[in-house]
Design a protein around this motif. Structure first.
Motif, PDB file in Angstrom:
ATOM      1  N   ASP A  78     -36.875 -33.319  -0.436  1.00  0.00           N
ATOM      2  CA  ASP A  78     -36.398 -31.995  -0.040  1.00  0.00           C
ATOM      3  C   ASP A  78     -35.921 -31.175  -1.242  1.00  0.00           C
ATOM      4  OD1 ASP A  78     -34.184 -33.473  -0.611  1.00  0.00           O
ATOM      5  OD2 ASP A  78     -33.230 -33.243   1.345  1.00  0.00           O
ATOM      6  N   LYS A  79     -36.475 -31.483  -2.446  1.00  0.00           N
ATOM      7  CA  LYS A  79     -36.106 -30.758  -3.662  1.00  0.00           C
ATOM      8  C   LYS A  79     -37.349 -30.164  -4.304  1.00  0.00           C
ATOM      9  CE  LYS A  79     -32.177 -33.651  -4.504  1.00  0.00           C
ATOM     10  NZ  LYS A  79     -31.741 -34.882  -5.112  1.00  0.00           N
ATOM     11  N   LYS A  80     -37.198 -28.950  -4.852  1.00  0.00           N
ATOM     12  CA  LYS A  80     -38.301 -28.284  -5.539  1.00  0.00           C
ATOM     13  C   LYS A  80     -37.793 -27.732  -6.863  1.00  0.00           C
ATOM     14  CE  LYS A  80     -41.098 -24.134  -5.445  1.00  0.00           C
ATOM     15  NZ  LYS A  80     -41.231 -22.831  -4.811  1.00  0.00           N
ATOM     16  N   LEU A  81     -38.471 -28.065  -7.956  1.00  0.00           N
ATOM     17  CA  LEU A  81     -38.133 -27.578  -9.283  1.00  0.00           C
ATOM     18  C   LEU A  81     -39.252 -26.670  -9.767  1.00  0.00           C
ATOM     19  CD1 LEU A  81     -36.413 -27.616 -11.907  1.00  0.00           C
ATOM     20  CD2 LEU A  81     -37.823 -29.552 -12.628  1.00  0.00           C
ATOM     21  N   SER A  82     -38.899 -25.459 -10.184  1.00  0.00           N
ATOM     22  CA  SER A  82     -39.837 -24.526 -10.806  1.00  0.00           C
ATOM     23  C   SER A  82     -39.349 -24.274 -12.222  1.00  0.00           C
ATOM     24  CB  SER A  82     -39.877 -23.196 -10.055  1.00  0.00           C
ATOM     25  OG  SER A  82     -40.253 -23.393  -8.728  1.00  0.00           O
ATOM     26  N   ARG A  83     -40.239 -24.453 -13.217  1.00  0.00           N
ATOM     27  CA  ARG A  83     -39.850 -24.267 -14.606  1.00  0.00           C
ATOM     28  C   ARG A  83     -40.851 -23.375 -15.315  1.00  0.00           C
ATOM     29  NH1 ARG A  83     -38.186 -28.717 -19.185  1.00  0.00           N
ATOM     30  NH2 ARG A  83     -37.995 -27.204 -20.855  1.00  0.00           N
ATOM     31  N   SER A  84     -40.325 -22.351 -15.995  1.00  0.00           N
ATOM     32  CA  SER A  84     -41.122 -21.453 -16.835  1.00  0.00           C
ATOM     33  C   SER A  84     -40.404 -21.332 -18.171  1.00  0.00           C
ATOM     34  CB  SER A  84     -41.267 -20.076 -16.206  1.00  0.00           C
ATOM     35  OG  SER A  84     -42.038 -20.130 -15.044  1.00  0.00           O
ATOM     36  N   GLY A  85     -40.966 -21.923 -19.190  1.00  0.00           N
ATOM     37  CA  GLY A  85     -40.344 -21.855 -20.514  1.00  0.00           C
ATOM     38  C   GLY A  85     -39.004 -22.561 -20.527  1.00  0.00           C
ATOM     39  N   ASP A  86     -37.958 -21.822 -20.920  1.00  0.00           N
ATOM     40  CA  ASP A  86     -36.615 -22.394 -21.034  1.00  0.00           C
ATOM     41  C   ASP A  86     -35.783 -22.208 -19.773  1.00  0.00           C
ATOM     42  OD1 ASP A  86     -37.125 -23.166 -23.645  1.00  0.00           O
ATOM     43  OD2 ASP A  86     -36.419 -21.270 -24.478  1.00  0.00           O
ATOM     44  N   GLN A  87     -36.347 -21.626 -18.722  1.00  0.00           N
ATOM     45  CA  GLN A  87     -35.624 -21.363 -17.483  1.00  0.00           C
ATOM     46  C   GLN A  87     -36.210 -22.178 -16.340  1.00  0.00           C
ATOM     47  OE1 GLN A  87     -32.939 -19.208 -17.461  1.00  0.00           O
ATOM     48  NE2 GLN A  87     -33.283 -19.093 -19.669  1.00  0.00           N
ATOM     49  N   GLY A  88     -35.351 -22.531 -15.386  1.00  0.00           N
ATOM     50  CA  GLY A  88     -35.823 -23.279 -14.231  1.00  0.00           C
ATOM     51  C   GLY A  88     -34.950 -23.031 -13.026  1.00  0.00           C
ATOM     52  N   THR A  89     -35.491 -23.333 -11.862  1.00  0.00           N
ATOM     53  CA  THR A  89     -34.760 -23.220 -10.603  1.00  0.00           C
ATOM     54  C   THR A  89     -35.003 -24.481  -9.794  1.00  0.00           C
ATOM     55  OG1 THR A  89     -35.104 -20.833 -10.602  1.00  0.00           O
ATOM     56  CG2 THR A  89     -34.415 -21.825  -8.537  1.00  0.00           C
ATOM     57  N   LEU A  90     -33.910 -25.090  -9.343  1.00  0.00           N
ATOM     58  CA  LEU A  90     -33.986 -26.268  -8.494  1.00  0.00           C
ATOM     59  C   LEU A  90     -33.409 -25.896  -7.137  1.00  0.00           C
ATOM     60  CD1 LEU A  90     -34.445 -29.358  -8.115  1.00  0.00           C
ATOM     61  CD2 LEU A  90     -32.074 -29.642  -8.815  1.00  0.00           C
ATOM     62  N   VAL A  91     -34.211 -26.060  -6.090  1.00  0.00           N
ATOM     63  CA  VAL A  91     -33.768 -25.788  -4.725  1.00  0.00           C
ATOM     64  C   VAL A  91     -33.620 -27.121  -4.013  1.00  0.00           C
ATOM     65  CG1 VAL A  91     -34.304 -24.628  -2.554  1.00  0.00           C
ATOM     66  CG2 VAL A  91     -34.959 -23.570  -4.723  1.00  0.00           C
ATOM     67  N   ASP A  92     -32.409 -27.394  -3.536  1.00  0.00           N
ATOM     68  CA  ASP A  92     -32.106 -28.633  -2.821  1.00  0.00           C
ATOM     69  C   ASP A  92     -31.820 -28.271  -1.365  1.00  0.00           C
ATOM     70  OD1 ASP A  92     -31.191 -31.027  -1.803  1.00  0.00           O
ATOM     71  OD2 ASP A  92     -29.836 -31.433  -3.473  1.00  0.00           O
ATOM     72  N   LEU A  93     -32.781 -28.537  -0.487  1.00  0.00           N
ATOM     73  CA  LEU A  93     -32.640 -28.162   0.921  1.00  0.00           C
ATOM     74  C   LEU A  93     -31.570 -28.978   1.633  1.00  0.00           C
ATOM     75  CD1 LEU A  93     -36.384 -27.719   1.909  1.00  0.00           C
ATOM     76  CD2 LEU A  93     -34.718 -25.929   1.389  1.00  0.00           C
ATOM     77  N   ALA A  94     -31.440 -30.252   1.311  1.00  0.00           N
ATOM     78  CA  ALA A  94     -30.458 -31.108   1.983  1.00  0.00           C
ATOM     79  C   ALA A  94     -29.033 -30.660   1.676  1.00  0.00           C
ATOM     80  CB  ALA A  94     -30.643 -32.562   1.572  1.00  0.00           C
ATOM     81  N   ALA A  95     -28.768 -30.307   0.416  1.00  0.00           N
ATOM     82  CA  ALA A  95     -27.434 -29.870   0.011  1.00  0.00           C
ATOM     83  C   ALA A  95     -27.238 -28.371   0.213  1.00  0.00           C
ATOM     84  CB  ALA A  95     -27.189 -30.227  -1.449  1.00  0.00           C
ATOM     85  N   GLU A  96     -28.325 -27.646   0.538  1.00  0.00           N
ATOM     86  CA  GLU A  96     -28.312 -26.192   0.691  1.00  0.00           C
ATOM     87  C   GLU A  96     -27.745 -25.504  -0.545  1.00  0.00           C
ATOM     88  OE1 GLU A  96     -26.527 -24.985   4.372  1.00  0.00           O
ATOM     89  OE2 GLU A  96     -28.154 -25.839   5.551  1.00  0.00           O
ATOM     90  N   LYS A  97     -28.302 -25.882  -1.718  1.00  0.00           N
ATOM     91  CA  LYS A  97     -27.862 -25.314  -2.987  1.00  0.00           C
ATOM     92  C   LYS A  97     -29.058 -24.918  -3.833  1.00  0.00           C
ATOM     93  CE  LYS A  97     -23.508 -27.784  -3.221  1.00  0.00           C
ATOM     94  NZ  LYS A  97     -22.680 -28.710  -3.984  1.00  0.00           N
ATOM     95  N   ILE A  98     -28.840 -23.901  -4.669  1.00  0.00           N
ATOM     96  CA  ILE A  98     -29.845 -23.434  -5.615  1.00  0.00           C
ATOM     97  C   ILE A  98     -29.235 -23.522  -7.010  1.00  0.00           C
ATOM     98  CG2 ILE A  98     -31.280 -21.491  -6.346  1.00  0.00           C
ATOM     99  CD1 ILE A  98     -30.987 -20.453  -3.409  1.00  0.00           C
ATOM    100  N   TYR A  99     -29.924 -24.220  -7.904  1.00  0.00           N
ATOM    101  CA  TYR A  99     -29.451 -24.394  -9.271  1.00  0.00           C
ATOM    102  C   TYR A  99     -30.319 -23.549 -10.194  1.00  0.00           C
ATOM    103  CZ  TYR A  99     -27.267 -28.586  -7.298  1.00  0.00           C
ATOM    104  OH  TYR A  99     -26.543 -29.453  -6.527  1.00  0.00           O
ATOM    105  N   ALA A 100     -29.703 -22.665 -10.971  1.00  0.00           N
ATOM    106  CA  ALA A 100     -30.408 -21.903 -12.002  1.00  0.00           C
ATOM    107  C   ALA A 100     -30.153 -22.635 -13.315  1.00  0.00           C
ATOM    108  CB  ALA A 100     -29.903 -20.473 -12.068  1.00  0.00           C
ATOM    109  N   ILE A 101     -31.208 -23.124 -13.957  1.00  0.00           N
ATOM    110  CA  ILE A 101     -31.079 -23.992 -15.124  1.00  0.00           C
ATOM    111  C   ILE A 101     -31.585 -23.284 -16.374  1.00  0.00           C
ATOM    112  CG2 ILE A 101     -31.718 -26.224 -16.103  1.00  0.00           C
ATOM    113  CD1 ILE A 101     -32.419 -27.050 -13.152  1.00  0.00           C
ATOM    114  N   ASP A 102     -30.791 -23.369 -17.451  1.00  0.00           N
ATOM    115  CA  ASP A 102     -31.201 -22.884 -18.765  1.00  0.00           C
ATOM    116  C   ASP A 102     -31.378 -24.117 -19.648  1.00  0.00           C
ATOM    117  OD1 ASP A 102     -31.451 -21.869 -21.342  1.00  0.00           O
ATOM    118  OD2 ASP A 102     -30.135 -20.171 -20.915  1.00  0.00           O
TER     119      ASP A 102
END
Length: 65
Positions: A20-44
């Protein structure tokens, strides 16, 4: 020039899904969506930092705009 290098070389986006997790990464930035925890992580990845936003906070932010 706006997006000069990216226009010449293109942008590579990597997407990974596991459970239930999806990671999208473009260059030095990324987004992790965790459906079970209902959280969105913006990653540098370059700065080795991240911010967390809950789904409720995201809904509120969308309503404000």
């Amino acid at each position: 020039m706006f997006a000069g290098r990216q226009m010449r070389e293109g942008i590579i986006t990597t997407i990974a899904v596991k459970g239930d997790k999806k990671l999208s990464r473009s260059g030095d930035q990324g987004t992790l969506v965790d459906l079970a925890a209902e959280k969105i992580y913006a990653i540098d990845f370059k700065k080795k930092s991240y911010t967390v936003m809950t789904f409720d906070e995201m809904r509120q932010k969308i309503k404000e705009e």
